[in-house]
Design a protein around this motif. Structure first.
Motif, PDB file in Angstrom:
ATOM      1  N   LEU A 279       0.855  -1.177   0.000  1.00  0.00           N
ATOM      2  CA  LEU A 279       0.000   0.000   0.000  1.00  0.00           C
ATOM      3  C   LEU A 279       0.889   1.225   0.000  1.00  0.00           C
ATOM      4  O   LEU A 279       1.791   1.358   0.831  1.00  0.00           O
ATOM      5  CB  LEU A 279      -0.886  -0.005   1.251  1.00  0.00           C
ATOM      6  CG  LEU A 279      -2.141   0.870   1.240  1.00  0.00           C
ATOM      7  CD1 LEU A 279      -3.126   0.368   0.188  1.00  0.00           C
ATOM      8  CD2 LEU A 279      -2.792   0.857   2.613  1.00  0.00           C
ATOM      9  N   THR A 280       0.654   2.146  -0.935  1.00  0.00           N
ATOM     10  CA  THR A 280       1.423   3.374  -0.989  1.00  0.00           C
ATOM     11  C   THR A 280       0.901   4.369   0.047  1.00  0.00           C
ATOM     12  O   THR A 280      -0.162   4.179   0.634  1.00  0.00           O
ATOM     13  CB  THR A 280       1.345   4.011  -2.381  1.00  0.00           C
ATOM     14  OG1 THR A 280       0.007   4.486  -2.598  1.00  0.00           O
ATOM     15  CG2 THR A 280       1.711   3.007  -3.460  1.00  0.00           C
ATOM     16  N   ASP A 281       1.644   5.468   0.241  1.00  0.00           N
ATOM     17  CA  ASP A 281       1.195   6.487   1.186  1.00  0.00           C
ATOM     18  C   ASP A 281      -0.119   7.113   0.748  1.00  0.00           C
ATOM     19  O   ASP A 281      -0.877   7.634   1.574  1.00  0.00           O
ATOM     20  CB  ASP A 281       2.264   7.580   1.312  1.00  0.00           C
ATOM     21  CG  ASP A 281       3.428   7.137   2.179  1.00  0.00           C
ATOM     22  OD1 ASP A 281       3.326   6.052   2.788  1.00  0.00           O
ATOM     23  OD2 ASP A 281       4.435   7.859   2.246  1.00  0.00           O
ATOM     24  N   ALA A 282      -0.374   7.064  -0.549  1.00  0.00           N
ATOM     25  CA  ALA A 282      -1.617   7.628  -1.069  1.00  0.00           C
ATOM     26  C   ALA A 282      -2.788   6.667  -0.914  1.00  0.00           C
ATOM     27  O   ALA A 282      -3.919   6.983  -1.309  1.00  0.00           O
ATOM     28  CB  ALA A 282      -1.445   8.004  -2.539  1.00  0.00           C
ATOM     29  N   GLY A 283      -2.518   5.484  -0.345  1.00  0.00           N
ATOM     30  CA  GLY A 283      -3.578   4.517  -0.111  1.00  0.00           C
ATOM     31  C   GLY A 283      -3.890   3.638  -1.302  1.00  0.00           C
ATOM     32  O   GLY A 283      -4.901   2.934  -1.303  1.00  0.00           O
ATOM     33  N   LYS A 284      -3.023   3.652  -2.305  1.00  0.00           N
ATOM     34  CA  LYS A 284      -3.246   2.828  -3.486  1.00  0.00           C
ATOM     35  C   LYS A 284      -2.489   1.511  -3.384  1.00  0.00           C
ATOM     36  O   LYS A 284      -1.366   1.459  -2.875  1.00  0.00           O
ATOM     37  CB  LYS A 284      -2.810   3.590  -4.732  1.00  0.00           C
ATOM     38  CG  LYS A 284      -3.668   4.808  -5.028  1.00  0.00           C
ATOM     39  CD  LYS A 284      -3.291   5.440  -6.368  1.00  0.00           C
ATOM     40  CE  LYS A 284      -4.198   6.624  -6.689  1.00  0.00           C
ATOM     41  NZ  LYS A 284      -3.872   7.240  -7.990  1.00  0.00           N
ATOM     42  N   SER A 285      -3.119   0.456  -3.874  1.00  0.00           N
ATOM     43  CA  SER A 285      -2.503  -0.857  -3.842  1.00  0.00           C
ATOM     44  C   SER A 285      -1.582  -1.034  -5.042  1.00  0.00           C
ATOM     45  O   SER A 285      -1.901  -0.626  -6.163  1.00  0.00           O
ATOM     46  CB  SER A 285      -3.585  -1.945  -3.856  1.00  0.00           C
ATOM     47  OG  SER A 285      -3.009  -3.223  -3.777  1.00  0.00           O
ATOM     48  N   ARG A 286      -0.428  -1.623  -4.775  1.00  0.00           N
ATOM     49  CA  ARG A 286       0.551  -1.856  -5.832  1.00  0.00           C
ATOM     50  C   ARG A 286       1.162  -3.227  -5.614  1.00  0.00           C
ATOM     51  O   ARG A 286       1.417  -3.629  -4.476  1.00  0.00           O
ATOM     52  CB  ARG A 286       1.647  -0.780  -5.789  1.00  0.00           C
ATOM     53  CG  ARG A 286       2.711  -0.923  -6.857  1.00  0.00           C
ATOM     54  CD  ARG A 286       3.806   0.126  -6.670  1.00  0.00           C
ATOM     55  NE  ARG A 286       4.871  -0.034  -7.635  1.00  0.00           N
ATOM     56  CZ  ARG A 286       6.056   0.568  -7.562  1.00  0.00           C
ATOM     57  NH1 ARG A 286       6.317   1.381  -6.545  1.00  0.00           N
ATOM     58  NH2 ARG A 286       6.973   0.366  -8.474  1.00  0.00           N
ATOM     59  N   THR A 287       1.389  -3.962  -6.682  1.00  0.00           N
ATOM     60  CA  THR A 287       1.979  -5.292  -6.584  1.00  0.00           C
ATOM     61  C   THR A 287       3.345  -5.307  -7.239  1.00  0.00           C
ATOM     62  O   THR A 287       3.512  -4.835  -8.353  1.00  0.00           O
ATOM     63  CB  THR A 287       1.082  -6.351  -7.252  1.00  0.00           C
ATOM     64  OG1 THR A 287      -0.219  -6.307  -6.647  1.00  0.00           O
ATOM     65  CG2 THR A 287       1.657  -7.739  -7.067  1.00  0.00           C
ATOM     66  N   LEU A 288       4.326  -5.854  -6.512  1.00  0.00           N
ATOM     67  CA  LEU A 288       5.683  -6.003  -7.024  1.00  0.00           C
ATOM     68  C   LEU A 288       6.005  -7.482  -7.147  1.00  0.00           C
ATOM     69  O   LEU A 288       5.639  -8.276  -6.270  1.00  0.00           O
ATOM     70  CB  LEU A 288       6.694  -5.335  -6.095  1.00  0.00           C
ATOM     71  CG  LEU A 288       6.529  -3.830  -5.854  1.00  0.00           C
ATOM     72  CD1 LEU A 288       7.569  -3.341  -4.856  1.00  0.00           C
ATOM     73  CD2 LEU A 288       6.646  -3.068  -7.165  1.00  0.00           C
ATOM     74  N   GLY A 289       6.682  -7.846  -8.214  1.00  0.00           N
ATOM     75  CA  GLY A 289       7.008  -9.241  -8.450  1.00  0.00           C
ATOM     76  C   GLY A 289       8.350  -9.631  -7.868  1.00  0.00           C
ATOM     77  O   GLY A 289       9.297  -8.835  -7.847  1.00  0.00           O
ATOM     78  N   ALA A 290       8.429 -10.877  -7.370  1.00  0.00           N
ATOM     79  CA  ALA A 290       9.682 -11.439  -6.864  1.00  0.00           C
ATOM     80  C   ALA A 290      10.010 -12.684  -7.676  1.00  0.00           C
ATOM     81  O   ALA A 290       9.267 -13.665  -7.644  1.00  0.00           O
ATOM     82  CB  ALA A 290       9.555 -11.790  -5.384  1.00  0.00           C
ATOM     83  N   LYS A 291      11.105 -12.631  -8.420  1.00  0.00           N
ATOM     84  CA  LYS A 291      11.465 -13.750  -9.285  1.00  0.00           C
ATOM     85  C   LYS A 291      12.184 -14.873  -8.542  1.00  0.00           C
ATOM     86  O   LYS A 291      12.149 -16.025  -8.979  1.00  0.00           O
ATOM     87  CB  LYS A 291      12.334 -13.235 -10.440  1.00  0.00           C
ATOM     88  CG  LYS A 291      11.560 -12.362 -11.425  1.00  0.00           C
ATOM     89  CD  LYS A 291      12.447 -11.785 -12.518  1.00  0.00           C
ATOM     90  CE  LYS A 291      13.201 -10.570 -12.034  1.00  0.00           C
ATOM     91  NZ  LYS A 291      13.921  -9.859 -13.141  1.00  0.00           N
ATOM     92  N   LYS A 292      12.814 -14.543  -7.441  1.00  0.00           N
ATOM     93  CA  LYS A 292      13.530 -15.561  -6.681  1.00  0.00           C
ATOM     94  C   LYS A 292      12.897 -15.787  -5.297  1.00  0.00           C
ATOM     95  O   LYS A 292      12.385 -16.863  -5.034  1.00  0.00           O
ATOM     96  CB  LYS A 292      15.008 -15.193  -6.527  1.00  0.00           C
ATOM     97  CG  LYS A 292      15.817 -15.249  -7.827  1.00  0.00           C
ATOM     98  CD  LYS A 292      17.275 -14.926  -7.562  1.00  0.00           C
ATOM     99  CE  LYS A 292      18.110 -14.992  -8.827  1.00  0.00           C
ATOM    100  NZ  LYS A 292      18.264 -16.376  -9.332  1.00  0.00           N
ATOM    101  N   GLU A 293      12.965 -14.764  -4.419  1.00  0.00           N
ATOM    102  CA  GLU A 293      12.501 -14.979  -3.054  1.00  0.00           C
ATOM    103  C   GLU A 293      11.897 -13.710  -2.458  1.00  0.00           C
ATOM    104  O   GLU A 293      12.206 -12.590  -2.873  1.00  0.00           O
ATOM    105  CB  GLU A 293      13.658 -15.429  -2.151  1.00  0.00           C
ATOM    106  CG  GLU A 293      14.210 -16.795  -2.512  1.00  0.00           C
ATOM    107  CD  GLU A 293      14.884 -17.485  -1.338  1.00  0.00           C
ATOM    108  OE1 GLU A 293      15.249 -18.652  -1.506  1.00  0.00           O
ATOM    109  OE2 GLU A 293      15.030 -16.882  -0.258  1.00  0.00           O
TER     110      GLU A 293
END
Length: 596
Positions: A279-293
């Motif tokens: 969750l960003t400071d602006a309250g928006k949801s964001r998804t980040l990918g993890a390729k290893k761990e």
């Protein structure tokens, strides 16, 4: 069972029946949840390889120019500010029905930016006990080289040596990123011999180096600071700022809500993480990918919340929160150990022009003297009672009572067979008329918990350390308080410091020769939490209620690790920061070696 049925069960166990994958806005090889003491160590070491990318997600900010952080004598000024999570426990039934405050850093560097900077590791036997909990290869010998790897020790000056600083060089590292030393204002004073003579008069010997693996005795502990610059050396200054130019390393501001799981990615029946939702400071949801761990380093009070929000934990608790259970792991959020502490102030004046502090570590034999054998037998007999009380408080399906009994028996053996230290007394001397002792129980037998309060608000956990659930914790704190009082009222300290007596906390009357019952009433009403929480995602066997294996991988997952104080399976005599640097250094090597 037919092969097709087995395959279906594995698919459901790995989350393949229902996809949780989302479209990532950006991907990295490693995502680290939390830019705290442990997280930045791991980020630094993983990003040494320029072929991998590392993102660290942290809700706090860069505080490198905050005078309350950098000043070596500003301890406490950051408490209850925006860079302190300033958690509150639920009311503690056995401690005056009071809620306790718990401090935890919310900044680049985490709690290392707001703590007292003390660098003391603990006793050899305490680390060796980790192997008995199902962690082969985790012991003092295996972690000692990592202590030295992280450390850049500054040898005390002649004036600091005269003021009471001592060391033995074989126990220190001199080339690591973490500066360890003494404040330049530490100067010689007539009180140093008085401290030494008084403690020795109480049969407490001078410990030449509290980082030798044996902490019993008294000594002046070093701190995580640069002695030449007179600046706090927190994890951000030690492990991030020197490498922040690396193009493969980033800190991203935000709060991780949960780990996301791959749809169709299952390794040998284990869930595979493919990123995190934040969750960003602006309250928006964001998804980040993890390729290893994904490496969770959010601290003992937040890491279990991230796991629960991701579907890892006790199914009963997760169901009550409306969270689908993906891995049945009842130990998540359990085994919380917090050290009850107390302050005693004394009237007097040693004529000091600078502040100094001596750490005194006492064993059960020091505290209980002639009553030691009786107390040893009584506490051993009470272990099943304490284990059952903790299980009843958490719920029968949360704690394995027999597993907890085994854990408490190991702790009992440490105290009564291996003679590890049971209490610490921090003797503080400051300019003017401030004479004080801060003392605490090192190995509480009470066990508490921390869990999500709601699925949508990770910032307001339900924290219940159950202070004094075990009456032995109260007896130990009482004995430590008496010992601290004896120090100030013994010669030569009493005469040299013009000590007239304690200045008590609150309105409670505590007579000079108070009984155990009077001490207990006093401490229940005035004790505080030490803000040293551990154990909520313990590295120990699953049968004992552990959450991660000896490679710090969450049971039932293929690529999620935990590296922070929540992994520490029982308390330590030292101050946690020192142990965490060694733990994280070793963890980084394990991750490099075992990542596929």
């Amino acid at each position: 069972m037919a092969p097709r049925s087995v395959a279906l069960l594995l698919a459901l166990a790995c989350g393949l029946g229902k996809s949780t994958a989302t479209v990532e806005s950006e991907s990295f090889d490693y995502i680290i949840v939390g830019a705290g003491t442990s997280g930045l160590v791991v980020a630094n070491r993983l990003s040494e390889d320029p072929s991998v990318t590392v993102a660290v997600i942290e809700p706090g900010t860069d505080q490198r120019d905050n005078i309350n952080v950098t000043a070596t004598e500003a301890f406490g000024l950051s408490f209850n500010t925006p860079m302190d999570w300033a958690y509150s426990t639920v009311k503690q039934r056995d401690a005056g029905d009071r809620a306790f405050g718990l401090h935890a850093g919310k900044a680049w560097g985490g709690t290392s930016t707001i703590n007292g900077m003390t660098y003391i590791r603990g006793n050899v036997a305490e680390f060796d006990a980790w192997e008995q909990l199902g962690n082969p290869g985790w012991n003092w010998e295996s972690i000692f080289s990592y202590f030295k790897k992280s450390e850049k020790y500054t040898i005390p000056t002649d004036s600091q040596l005269a003021a009471g600083a001592t060391y033995e060089s074989q126990y220190h590292g001199f080339d690591g990123p973490l500066h360890v030393g003494y404040v330049p204002s530490l100067e010689n004073g007539s009180f140093a011999p008085a401290v030494k003579d008084t403690w020795e008069g109480l049969s407490v010997s001078h410990n030449l180096d509290l980082n030798s693996g044996s902490v019993r005795g008294f000594g002046m502990g070093p701190q995580t600071l640069d002695s030449n610059l007179n600046v706090r050396w927190d994890a951000a200054r030690a492990y991030y700022q020197p490498v922040e130019h690396r193009p493969n390393l980033r800190i991203i501001k935000g709060t991780v809500k949960r780990i996301t799981w791959a749809s169709g990615g299952c390794k040998k029946g284990h869930l595979v993480a493919n990123g995190v939702e934040m969750l960003t400071d602006a309250g928006k949801s964001r998804t980040l990918g993890a390729k290893k761990e994904v490496v969770v380093s959010a601290g003992a009070l937040r890491t279990p919340l991230v796991l629960e929000a991701s579907g890892i934990g006790n199914p009963r608790i997760l169901k009550s929160l409306g969270i689908e259970t993906r891995i049945n792991l009842p130990g998540v959020g359990e085994h919380l150990v917090e050290q009850p502490a107390h302050f005693l102030m004394f009237s007097g004046d040693l004529g000091s022009s600078s502040a100094s502090a001596y750490h005194t570590y006492l064993t059960a034999a020091d505290l209980f003297g002639a009553n030691l054998a009786a107390i040893e037998a009584a506490t051993r007999a009470d272990i099943p009672k304490w284990a059952r009380a903790a299980a009843d408080a958490s719920g029968a399906d949360s704690l394995n009572v027999r597993g907890l009994e085994k854990l408490l028996h190991i702790q009992h053996d440490l105290l009564f067979k291996h003679n590890v230290t049971a209490a610490e007394v921090l003797t503080a001397i400051a300019p003017g008329s401030v004479l004080a002792s801060n003392y605490w129980t090192l190995f509480p037998f009470s066990r508490g918990s921390v869990h999500l309060g709601s699925r949508d608000n990770i910032d307001e956990p339900v924290i219940d350390p159950r202070i004094f659930l075990s009456d032995f914790d109260l007896s130990t704190l009482t004995a430590a308080g008496r010992f601290a009082t004896r120090f100030w009222l013994s010669e030569p300290m009493k005469t040299q410091g013009s000590v007239t007596g304690p200045v008590l906390s609150g309105d409670v009357d505590l007579p000079r020769n108070a009984t155990d019952a009077q001490w207990h009433v006093y401490l229940r009403d005035t004790a505080v939490a030490n803000s040293h929480p551990t154990g909520t995602a313990s590295m120990m066997s699953r049968e004992l209620g552990g959450v991660i294996d000896p490679e710090l991988r969450v049971y039932g997952t293929a690529n999620v690790r935990v590296v922070d104080a929540s992994a520490v399976p029982m308390q330590l005599s030292g101050h946690l920061t020192a142990a965490l640097y060694g733990l994280a250094e070793r963890a980084a090597d394990i991750i490099k070696r075992t990542t596929h």
